[in-house]
Design a protein around this motif. Structure first.
Motif, PDB file in Angstrom:
ATOM      1  N   ARG A 194       0.831  -1.201   0.000  1.00  0.00           N
ATOM      2  CA  ARG A 194       0.000   0.000   0.000  1.00  0.00           C
ATOM      3  C   ARG A 194       0.866   1.253   0.000  1.00  0.00           C
ATOM      4  O   ARG A 194       2.057   1.205   0.326  1.00  0.00           O
ATOM      5  CB  ARG A 194      -0.941   0.020   1.208  1.00  0.00           C
ATOM      6  N   LEU A 195       0.252   2.375  -0.385  1.00  0.00           N
ATOM      7  CA  LEU A 195       0.903   3.676  -0.379  1.00  0.00           C
ATOM      8  C   LEU A 195       0.303   4.525   0.727  1.00  0.00           C
ATOM      9  O   LEU A 195      -0.918   4.586   0.885  1.00  0.00           O
ATOM     10  CB  LEU A 195       0.725   4.373  -1.727  1.00  0.00           C
ATOM     11  N   ILE A 196       1.164   5.200   1.503  1.00  0.00           N
ATOM     12  CA  ILE A 196       0.707   6.034   2.610  1.00  0.00           C
ATOM     13  C   ILE A 196       1.280   7.437   2.440  1.00  0.00           C
ATOM     14  O   ILE A 196       2.515   7.615   2.457  1.00  0.00           O
ATOM     15  CB  ILE A 196       1.151   5.460   3.966  1.00  0.00           C
ATOM     16  N   PRO A 197       0.431   8.435   2.286  1.00  0.00           N
ATOM     17  CA  PRO A 197       0.936   9.818   2.172  1.00  0.00           C
ATOM     18  C   PRO A 197       1.342  10.361   3.546  1.00  0.00           C
ATOM     19  O   PRO A 197       0.835   9.914   4.577  1.00  0.00           O
ATOM     20  CB  PRO A 197      -0.272  10.577   1.615  1.00  0.00           C
ATOM     21  N   PHE A 198       2.261  11.305   3.564  1.00  0.00           N
ATOM     22  CA  PHE A 198       2.631  11.951   4.832  1.00  0.00           C
ATOM     23  C   PHE A 198       2.716  13.454   4.627  1.00  0.00           C
ATOM     24  O   PHE A 198       2.946  13.944   3.517  1.00  0.00           O
ATOM     25  CB  PHE A 198       3.941  11.391   5.391  1.00  0.00           C
ATOM     26  N   ASN A 199       2.501  14.190   5.722  1.00  0.00           N
ATOM     27  CA  ASN A 199       2.451  15.648   5.635  1.00  0.00           C
ATOM     28  C   ASN A 199       3.834  16.258   5.878  1.00  0.00           C
ATOM     29  O   ASN A 199       4.820  15.566   6.110  1.00  0.00           O
ATOM     30  CB  ASN A 199       1.425  16.218   6.619  1.00  0.00           C
ATOM     31  N   GLU A 200       3.897  17.572   5.818  1.00  0.00           N
ATOM     32  CA  GLU A 200       5.169  18.276   5.931  1.00  0.00           C
ATOM     33  C   GLU A 200       5.786  18.118   7.318  1.00  0.00           C
ATOM     34  O   GLU A 200       7.008  18.087   7.463  1.00  0.00           O
ATOM     35  CB  GLU A 200       4.975  19.766   5.613  1.00  0.00           C
ATOM     36  N   SER A 201       4.941  18.015   8.343  1.00  0.00           N
ATOM     37  CA  SER A 201       5.458  17.855   9.698  1.00  0.00           C
ATOM     38  C   SER A 201       6.220  16.542   9.832  1.00  0.00           C
ATOM     39  O   SER A 201       7.349  16.510  10.347  1.00  0.00           O
ATOM     40  CB  SER A 201       4.307  17.908  10.708  1.00  0.00           C
ATOM     41  N   LEU A 202       5.612  15.449   9.350  1.00  0.00           N
ATOM     42  CA  LEU A 202       6.280  14.159   9.422  1.00  0.00           C
ATOM     43  C   LEU A 202       7.484  14.130   8.475  1.00  0.00           C
ATOM     44  O   LEU A 202       8.509  13.502   8.774  1.00  0.00           O
ATOM     45  CB  LEU A 202       5.309  13.026   9.075  1.00  0.00           C
ATOM     46  N   ARG A 203       7.379  14.805   7.356  1.00  0.00           N
ATOM     47  CA  ARG A 203       8.484  14.865   6.390  1.00  0.00           C
ATOM     48  C   ARG A 203       9.763  15.376   7.057  1.00  0.00           C
ATOM     49  O   ARG A 203      10.856  14.831   6.845  1.00  0.00           O
ATOM     50  CB  ARG A 203       8.093  15.775   5.226  1.00  0.00           C
ATOM     51  N   LYS A 204       9.619  16.408   7.891  1.00  0.00           N
ATOM     52  CA  LYS A 204      10.785  16.977   8.570  1.00  0.00           C
ATOM     53  C   LYS A 204      11.444  15.963   9.495  1.00  0.00           C
ATOM     54  O   LYS A 204      12.670  15.880   9.577  1.00  0.00           O
ATOM     55  CB  LYS A 204      10.365  18.227   9.344  1.00  0.00           C
ATOM     56  N   TRP A 205      10.605  15.167  10.186  1.00  0.00           N
ATOM     57  CA  TRP A 205      11.154  14.156  11.085  1.00  0.00           C
ATOM     58  C   TRP A 205      11.816  13.025  10.304  1.00  0.00           C
ATOM     59  O   TRP A 205      12.862  12.511  10.705  1.00  0.00           O
ATOM     60  CB  TRP A 205      10.055  13.605  11.994  1.00  0.00           C
ATOM     61  N   LEU A 206      11.228  12.639   9.177  1.00  0.00           N
ATOM     62  CA  LEU A 206      11.814  11.578   8.360  1.00  0.00           C
ATOM     63  C   LEU A 206      13.161  12.012   7.777  1.00  0.00           C
ATOM     64  O   LEU A 206      14.107  11.223   7.712  1.00  0.00           O
ATOM     65  CB  LEU A 206      10.853  11.190   7.237  1.00  0.00           C
ATOM     66  N   LEU A 207      13.248  13.272   7.358  1.00  0.00           N
ATOM     67  CA  LEU A 207      14.505  13.792   6.841  1.00  0.00           C
ATOM     68  C   LEU A 207      15.569  13.845   7.937  1.00  0.00           C
ATOM     69  O   LEU A 207      16.756  13.636   7.689  1.00  0.00           O
ATOM     70  CB  LEU A 207      14.301  15.185   6.251  1.00  0.00           C
TER      71      LEU A 207
END
Length: 329
Positions: free
Chosen positions: A184-197
């Motif tokens: 499956r594909l799961i979208p993520f928002n900018e807040s989570l993007r910062k933590w993933l980076l």
């Protein structure tokens, strides 16, 4: 010492190695805990000192009997384990194989997952941020816990992620061949993007783990799910001021998944969604094979989110019906 398929031994070694490889080929994530359970079964079967792998009714009954007095869930797991191994042996052409009857397998009904409140989740995030400021080893957990709550992913799914599975161009995570062989594909928002980076292996090769094990080097090892689960219970929950016991059961990191699902469903209902229109979206997000697996979140949402009591009453009447009705599960 870590437990792997290399630990299987005796005349049943070929059976267990083949069984694990077969299940993995179907997309099942056989982690440390499952391998450990199979190794215990391997050890038990080897006490019969056989010259060839067979499975008799007496052997199966003896395996179940030695677990009497343990938790119903433990007995259920043992019954399922001995049945699945028997089915595999039968299908592979082994002779003299007894298959434990499916109708005998008990299923526990008293377990209810713990649903963290929004305030408790805030306390958990605050606790891990404090721990991370004191020790770099907790930096991963800052990202991991936020990823779990934002996406309702399973712990094993997050640890199985490869660098190529996290697309920062489209802000989408691809979960490959997870439980039930569902991708499956799961979208993520900018807040989570910062933590993933911040917390992920963004500069690794495409096939490297996004969350590699410490000092993994070129071995390709991933973090162990059990270590993540234990640290959550023993360190993070106490630091957040949350008792790890929920009645007779311990609160698990997997309960973040249930809490996230309830929060998502709560939000959709607050926006005016019909509960049964929301369920297919939630089911896809969670990676369930069918909507039936997702329906339990209707009751959990009603029980744990006071702000939608009225909507919860509607959910109960429309989605759950009368408690006396018989339902096909």
């Amino acid at each position: 010492m870590s437990i792997t398929i290399e630990n299987f031994h005796g005349v049943f070694r070929e059976v267990f190695v083949g069984y694990v490889e077969y299940k993995r080929s179907l997309g099942f994530a056989f982690d440390y805990t499952i391998i450990a359970g199979l190794l215990k079964l391997n050890n038990y079967l080897e006490t019969y000192d056989l010259n060839a792998p067979i499975l008799t009714r007496e052997m199966a009954k003896g395996y179940i009997h030695q677990n009497e007095g343990k938790a119903p869930s433990t007995i259920h797991n043992c019954e399922s384990r001995i049945r699945q191994v028997g089915l595999y042996m039968k299908n592979m052409g082994y002779e003299n194989v007894y298959v434990y009857p499916e109708k005998h397998i008990k299923n526990t009904t008293d377990f209810v997952p713990y649903i963290f409140s929004k305030q408790e989740m805030q306390s958990i995030f605050k606790a891990i941020d404090i721990l991370a400021s004191e020790n770099m080893m907790y930096h991963f957990y800052q990202t991991e816990l936020r990823l779990l709550y934002a996406t309702a992913m399973r712990v094993g799914e997050t640890l199985d992620l490869k660098v190529k599975d996290v697309d920062f161009t489209s802000n989408v995570i691809k979960v490959n061949n997870a439980k039930n062989n569902v991708t499956r594909l799961i979208p993520f928002n900018e807040s989570l993007r910062k933590w993933l980076l911040k917390g992920g292996n963004i500069d690794g090769d495409p096939d490297d783990y996004f969350f590699p094990a410490p000092r993994a080097g070129k071995t390709g090892k991933r973090k162990r799910s059990q270590q993540v689960c234990i640290l959550f219970q023993r360190t993070i929950l106490p630091k957040a001021g949350i008792n790890i016991w929920n009645g007779k059961y311990k609160i698990r990191i997997h309960d973040i998944r249930h809490s996230s699902a309830c929060a998502m469903l709560s939000h959709m209902i607050e926006l005016g969604w019909d509960p049964y229109c929301a369920l297919p979206y939630l089911s896809t997000m969670l990676g369930h094979k069918g909507i039936e697996s997702t329906e339990k979140y209707l009751r959990l949402t009603k029980e744990h989110y006071d702000e939608i009591v009225n909507a919860g009453h509607y959910i109960y009447e429309k989605g759950l019906g009368n408690d006396n009705e018989e339902k096909d599960i």
